[in-house]
Design a protein around this motif. Structure first.
Motif, PDB file in Angstrom:
ATOM      1  N   ASN A   1       0.788  -1.138  -0.020  1.00 47.47           N
ATOM      2  CA  ASN A   1      -0.109   0.019   0.136  1.00 47.47           C
ATOM      3  C   ASN A   1       0.833   1.369   0.016  1.00 47.47           C
ATOM      4  N   ASP A   2       0.457   2.128  -0.922  1.00 44.43           N
ATOM      5  CA  ASP A   2       0.973   3.565  -0.975  1.00 44.43           C
ATOM      6  C   ASP A   2      -0.029   4.457  -0.714  1.00 44.43           C
ATOM      7  N   ASP A   3      -0.217   5.114   0.391  1.00 40.47           N
ATOM      8  CA  ASP A   3      -1.080   5.978   0.765  1.00 40.47           C
ATOM      9  C   ASP A   3      -0.917   7.598   0.811  1.00 40.47           C
ATOM     10  N   ASP A   4      -1.706   8.350   0.264  1.00 41.74           N
ATOM     11  CA  ASP A   4      -1.568   9.871   0.551  1.00 41.74           C
ATOM     12  C   ASP A   4      -2.888  10.409   1.090  1.00 41.74           C
ATOM     13  N   GLN A   5      -2.936  11.272   2.207  1.00 40.47           N
ATOM     14  CA  GLN A   5      -4.061  11.920   2.482  1.00 40.47           C
ATOM     15  C   GLN A   5      -3.826  13.387   2.947  1.00 40.47           C
ATOM     16  N   TRP A   6      -4.601  14.207   2.731  1.00 40.49           N
ATOM     17  CA  TRP A   6      -4.585  15.499   3.466  1.00 40.49           C
ATOM     18  C   TRP A   6      -5.886  15.711   3.892  1.00 40.49           C
ATOM     19  N   GLN A   7      -5.949  16.791   5.211  1.00 38.64           N
ATOM     20  CA  GLN A   7      -7.174  17.081   5.617  1.00 38.64           C
ATOM     21  C   GLN A   7      -7.116  18.680   6.081  1.00 38.64           C
ATOM     22  N   PHE A   8      -8.080  19.240   6.089  1.00 38.21           N
ATOM     23  CA  PHE A   8      -8.149  20.608   6.694  1.00 38.21           C
ATOM     24  C   PHE A   8      -9.494  20.895   7.673  1.00 38.21           C
ATOM     25  N   SER A   9      -9.408  21.251   8.917  1.00 31.08           N
ATOM     26  CA  SER A   9     -10.500  21.527   9.509  1.00 31.08           C
ATOM     27  C   SER A   9     -10.506  22.950  10.021  1.00 31.08           C
ATOM     28  N   GLN A  10     -11.832  23.570  10.571  1.00 33.99           N
ATOM     29  CA  GLN A  10     -11.902  24.551  11.146  1.00 33.99           C
ATOM     30  C   GLN A  10     -13.112  24.503  12.108  1.00 33.99           C
ATOM     31  N   GLU A  11     -12.649  24.869  13.540  1.00 33.64           N
ATOM     32  CA  GLU A  11     -13.632  24.733  14.289  1.00 33.64           C
ATOM     33  C   GLU A  11     -13.868  26.061  15.014  1.00 33.64           C
ATOM     34  N   PHE A  12     -15.048  26.758  15.193  1.00 34.72           N
ATOM     35  CA  PHE A  12     -15.441  27.798  15.917  1.00 34.72           C
ATOM     36  C   PHE A  12     -16.078  27.490  17.177  1.00 34.72           C
ATOM     37  N   GLN A  13     -15.615  27.918  18.381  1.00 33.87           N
ATOM     38  CA  GLN A  13     -16.222  27.587  19.611  1.00 33.87           C
ATOM     39  C   GLN A  13     -16.648  29.016  20.496  1.00 33.87           C
ATOM     40  N   LEU A  14     -17.888  28.633  20.962  1.00 37.29           N
ATOM     41  CA  LEU A  14     -18.183  30.108  22.062  1.00 37.29           C
ATOM     42  C   LEU A  14     -18.519  29.229  23.493  1.00 37.29           C
ATOM     43  N   SER A  15     -18.017  29.571  24.461  1.00 32.59           N
ATOM     44  CA  SER A  15     -18.267  28.965  25.841  1.00 32.59           C
ATOM     45  C   SER A  15     -18.352  30.111  26.820  1.00 32.59           C
ATOM     46  N   GLY A  16     -18.999  29.897  28.035  1.00 32.64           N
ATOM     47  CA  GLY A  16     -19.172  30.834  28.917  1.00 32.64           C
ATOM     48  C   GLY A  16     -20.105  30.248  30.289  1.00 32.64           C
ATOM     49  N   ASP A  17     -20.604  31.269  31.018  1.00 30.54           N
ATOM     50  CA  ASP A  17     -21.490  31.122  31.982  1.00 30.54           C
ATOM     51  C   ASP A  17     -22.113  32.274  32.287  1.00 30.54           C
ATOM     52  N   ALA A  18     -23.466  32.027  32.861  1.00 30.76           N
ATOM     53  CA  ALA A  18     -24.301  32.855  33.101  1.00 30.76           C
ATOM     54  C   ALA A  18     -25.300  32.395  34.549  1.00 30.76           C
ATOM     55  N   ILE A  19     -26.108  33.485  34.634  1.00 31.22           N
ATOM     56  CA  ILE A  19     -26.832  33.567  35.982  1.00 31.22           C
ATOM     57  C   ILE A  19     -25.924  33.042  37.217  1.00 31.22           C
ATOM     58  N   ASP A  20     -24.880  34.212  37.472  1.00 27.02           N
ATOM     59  CA  ASP A  20     -24.091  33.732  38.529  1.00 27.02           C
ATOM     60  C   ASP A  20     -23.506  32.401  38.672  1.00 27.02           C
ATOM     61  N   GLY A  21     -23.053  32.184  37.412  1.00 28.57           N
ATOM     62  CA  GLY A  21     -22.362  30.646  37.195  1.00 28.57           C
ATOM     63  C   GLY A  21     -23.159  29.649  37.428  1.00 28.57           C
ATOM     64  N   ARG A  22     -24.359  29.657  37.750  1.00 29.41           N
ATOM     65  CA  ARG A  22     -25.024  28.509  37.414  1.00 29.41           C
ATOM     66  C   ARG A  22     -25.445  27.638  36.259  1.00 29.41           C
ATOM     67  N   PHE A  23     -25.245  28.428  35.163  1.00 37.88           N
ATOM     68  CA  PHE A  23     -25.112  27.906  33.948  1.00 37.88           C
ATOM     69  C   PHE A  23     -23.835  28.192  33.062  1.00 37.88           C
ATOM     70  N   THR A  24     -23.476  26.905  32.366  1.00 38.19           N
ATOM     71  CA  THR A  24     -22.331  26.839  31.720  1.00 38.19           C
ATOM     72  C   THR A  24     -22.529  26.055  30.531  1.00 38.19           C
ATOM     73  N   TRP A  25     -21.892  26.553  29.518  1.00 36.00           N
ATOM     74  CA  TRP A  25     -22.268  26.187  28.266  1.00 36.00           C
ATOM     75  C   TRP A  25     -21.179  26.285  27.129  1.00 36.00           C
ATOM     76  N   VAL A  26     -21.259  25.572  26.131  1.00 37.37           N
ATOM     77  CA  VAL A  26     -20.345  25.522  25.096  1.00 37.37           C
ATOM     78  C   VAL A  26     -20.976  25.161  23.650  1.00 37.37           C
ATOM     79  N   GLY A  27     -20.472  25.958  22.892  1.00 40.11           N
ATOM     80  CA  GLY A  27     -21.474  25.604  21.427  1.00 40.11           C
ATOM     81  C   GLY A  27     -20.203  26.118  20.216  1.00 40.11           C
ATOM     82  N   GLY A  28     -20.675  25.515  19.012  1.00 39.46           N
ATOM     83  CA  GLY A  28     -20.012  26.024  18.071  1.00 39.46           C
ATOM     84  C   GLY A  28     -20.403  25.373  16.814  1.00 39.46           C
ATOM     85  N   VAL A  29     -19.439  25.576  15.491  1.00 40.94           N
ATOM     86  CA  VAL A  29     -19.672  25.032  14.306  1.00 40.94           C
ATOM     87  C   VAL A  29     -18.257  24.365  13.733  1.00 40.94           C
ATOM     88  N   TYR A  30     -18.565  23.507  13.092  1.00 36.97           N
ATOM     89  CA  TYR A  30     -17.206  22.635  12.731  1.00 36.97           C
ATOM     90  C   TYR A  30     -17.203  22.169  11.109  1.00 36.97           C
TER      91      TYR A  30
END
Length: 772
Positions: A389-418
């Motif tokens: 076997n003689d294999d070649d591969q390339w890959q590109f990835s991009q991820e954007f994340q947002l994370s944080g907390d609210a309500i005096d730290g009672r709610f923590t979250w993370v979200g994004g696109v990939y």
């Protein structure tokens, strides 16, 4: 007898001499679990016992203590990896419950080609068109191919093994779990380390790290380099060449800077170059033997072709027969291509922006892979079952994340696109029953020249949040939507007449929605109880191993799983004892069964299954300088339904009674480490580890010839550290009892052969390290 099978008994002697290690370790762990509450309530902690180190993980895409993370995860720090003599990432499986992590994937001959199964779920095929069932992430970047998956453990900060589907935060192809590898980051001090290791098989490893702050400490850089060299532990008798050697060089350069007070940027580039021989291969049986008929290929080859090749077997006959089976597990009569070359490089940039209660992160990465590997699958001077076997591969990835907390730290979250895209090419050759065509015989040879190309794209949107209903009770909810697009081109030409019998392109796309819901309860400062339900999936695709015509290029659908899990993470005796347990039930649908029994090589959605099991992990510091750990895993995996193959020649070799591939019912490991302070301030540390597995099968068909009986592996390490911690000297031994065990195996009834790759024998070494 009509065949010879000189197979070294793996570890039954160990079991007879020491009893069943799985029962012994499980009993020890259960005794600790039951005794811990009593001890916590009725006995004062030892005055000199010390406390256990807190381990921080990123299993939920944020840094948090392992004991506060409601996920079944095993984590190793850099110090823990070194103490266990972990050289390559597959070694972590010896200390993690319910995982098999092996190299030398069947039919490949590539030392770096990984097969990983967690809780019975993974992928046993190295092919470029086959997706792994366990996701690998290095500093947040997804590695799409199992080729090159056996990475060298050089300058790592930690390794985390997440068990169960991680379909919300980590996405596709984490249906079995995820392995998160975190490298050491640059620091703000001028420092470095040099390490030299020598040992058995003329081993010579050199590793170096230098950390340099620039621009008055505003720019931090770190360079890690290594050169790993070792002779092979197996030998080809025909030409004297070795197999299973190490000859790999790598480098990683990192740069970190604070662009502003709130914006950090981290850039890393890495390169690996390996020039090695093939993974050791061993002929185990020749037809006629149990499950090996040799019809039609071996019988016709020996009658019509072998006598014309000028090859004489050790028994004096001019046929491919059982006399080619050697007495040693580390010798072979193979003469085919003996190569295992690997070139990897990549560049990744991570931008982190602190926006107050919200953090934004961008991870951009590009990687390339070139790999050449081969095997002599008949292990004789005949050209009968060889692959290249003689294999070649390339890959590109991009991820954007947002994370944080609210309500005096009672709610923590993370979200994004990939976003992820890759292209790859497999230029391969299957030299099968060469010459079994006119004028020497009937046109029965499936020898093929192969050109496969892939072009894949994936998009995803994800989010997960945790909300505290009370100070002690919280709920977790998350989901991910994923869309995969795949294109494949399959071009196959028969070697016997150069006729193109497959020239086809296929394309398809699949959508997947993978939710997760969890409930967590803090029963005390040192006790977390949790329950969760989550879905995972592995991408669909196309079978690219046709041997007759393009009708075999069938499409298989994504496989999915729902896992229901309960667990507890507890601490006792002022953090001198940690006991974590988990139990799970999984409903597994559209299982992609990979059948590699040439000439029947295909993938099909042909089964449904139920997997249930449990895991126990214990860490304890019972006395000053003494550390103990225990990990026990139990997996009961059963097929509920078994269907048929997707194409006219695809016949499944299993029934509902078959066992899952690479899935031992029991896994267990335990370690004991004692560190003693000497009068001058130096320390001496002695560690021993035992890892044990019950029987498991190396192929879907459950071929007994290549099944692995229960066995145990013992490692040890003695380390001296100087008074000022500026240098260390370590003596170590791996596989101390020299157990013989398979890391992969394959059998083909029609070709009449069974072959295996044995794991590394006993090795010893000396490591000298110095810091500055």
């Amino acid at each position: 007898m009509s065949y010879t099978q000189r197979r070294v008994r793996p570890a039954n002697g160990f079991l007879r001499a020491h009893g069943n290690p799985h029962r012994l370790l499980l009993a020890t762990g259960l005794a600790l679990v039951m005794a811990a509450p009593v001890a916590a309530q009725n006995s004062p902690p030892p005055a000199d016992g010390g406390t256990l180190e807190e381990i921080v993980v990123t299993a939920r895409r944020r840094s948090e203590a392992l004991q506060d993370t409601p996920v079944a995860v095993t984590a190793f720090t850099a110090e823990g990896l070194e103490a266990r003599s972990v050289e390559t990432l597959d070694n972590i499986a010896r200390f993690t419950p319910n995982i098999r992590f092996d190299g030398a994937a069947a039919l490949s001959g590539g030392n770096y080609n990984a097969t990983v199964f967690i809780r019975g779920i993974g992928q046993n095929d190295f092919a470029i068109f086959s997706d792994p069932g366990v996701g690998f992430y290095v500093d947040g970047v997804y590695y799409a191919r199992s080729i090159g998956g056996i990475m060298d453990a050089v300058d790592l900060a930690s390794v985390e093994v997440l068990r169960g589907p991680q379909g919300t935060l980590f996405g596709k192809n984490t249906i079995g779990g995820a392995v998160l590898i975190n490298t050491q980051r640059p620091t703000d001090d001028l420092s470095g380390r040099v390490e030299l290791t020598t040992g058995r098989f003329d081993r010579l490893d050199v590793k170096g790290v230098v950390n340099v702050p620039l621009a008055d400490g505003k720019v931090l850089t770190r360079l890690s380099v290594s050169s790993l060299n070792r002779d092979g532990y197996a030998k080809r008798l025909s030409d004297g060449q070795d197999m299973g050697d190490r000859n790999a060089d790598s480098a990683r350069l990192q740069l970190s800077t604070n662009v502003t007070e709130d914006i950090d940027f981290h850039l890393v580039g890495d390169v690996t170059r390996a020039r090695e021989h093939s993974a050791p291969n061993k002929l185990l049986a020749v037809a006629p033997a149990p499950g090996l008929t040799g019809q039609p290929f071996l019988v016709n080859y020996n009658n019509l072709v072998a006598p014309t090749r000028g090859v004489t077997a050790p028994n004096g006959q001019k046929t491919l027969n059982s006399s080619f089976i050697t007495d040693s597990p580390f010798t072979t009569w193979g003469t085919g291509p003996n190569v295992n070359d690997l070139d990897l490089w990549g560049l990744a940039g991570t931008l982190t922006w602190n926006l107050g209660n919200v953090e934004a992160k961008s991870i951009t990465a590009y990687r390339e892979l070139q790999a050449t590997f081969a095997r002599d699958g008949d292990n004789t001077p005949f050209t009968y079952r060889e692959t290249f076997n003689d294999d070649d591969q390339w890959q590109f990835s991009q991820e954007f994340q947002l994370s944080g907390d609210a309500i005096d730290g009672r709610f923590t979250w993370v979200g994004g696109v990939y976003y992820f895209t890759e292209e790859g090419t497999d230029n391969a050759r299957a030299d099968l029953a060469m010459g079994l065509w006119p004028p020497l015989g009937p046109p029965m040879s499936p020898a093929t020249l192969i050109l496969n190309r892939i072009d894949n794209t994936s998009y995803a949107v994800f989010g997960q949040g945790n909300f505290k209903l009370t100070d002690d009770l919280s709920v977790t909810a998350g989901a991910r939507w994923n869309r995969d697009k795949k294109w494949i081109s399959v071009f196959n030409r028969r070697q016997r007449d150069q006729v193109v019998f497959t020239n086809v392109q296929r394309s398809g796309d699949w959508n997947a929605f993978t939710p997760k819901l969890g409930l967590e309860y803090k029963a005390g400062d040192d006790a977390l109880l949790y329950a969760s339900a989550g879905k995972g999936f592995k991408s669909g695709g196309y079978n690219a191993r046709p041997l007759a015509d393009e009708s075999e290029v069938t499409q298989y659908e994504p496989e999915t799983i729902w896992t229901y899990e309960v667990g507890a993470k507890t601490g006792w005796l002022d953090n001198r004892l940690i006991v974590n347990v988990a139990g799970y039930l999984s409903k597994y649908d559209n299982i992609q069964l990979t059948v590699n029994q040439t000439p029947r090589n295909f993938v099909a959605n042909a089964a449904k299954g139920t997997i249930k099991g449990a895991e126990l992990e214990v860490r304890a510091k019972p006395a000053k300088g003494l550390d103990f750990d225990l990990a026990v895993g139990y997996t009961d995996a059963q097929y509920d339904e078994v269907g048929t193959g997707l194409g006219p020649t695809q016949v499944l070799p299993i029934t509902k009674a078959a066992k899952f591939v690479k899935t031992p019912k029991w896994t267990a490991s335990t370690g004991l480490q004692y560190t003693h302070s000497l009068g001058d301030g130096s320390t001496l540390s002695l560690r021993g580890d035992l890892s044990a597995y019950s029987k498991f099968y190396n192929d879907v068909a459950n071929t007994e010839l290549v099944a692995q009986s229960g066995y145990g592996i013992v490692n040890s390490r003695l380390t001296y550290t100087s008074p000022d911690d500026s240098w260390t000297l370590a003596l170590f031994a791996t596989n101390v009892t020299d157990r013989r065990y398979f890391v992969s195996g394959n059998a083909s009834g029609a070709f009449g052969l069974a072959e295996v790759s044995y794991g590394r024998p006993r090795e010893w070494g000396v490591t000298l390290g110095a810091k500055f």
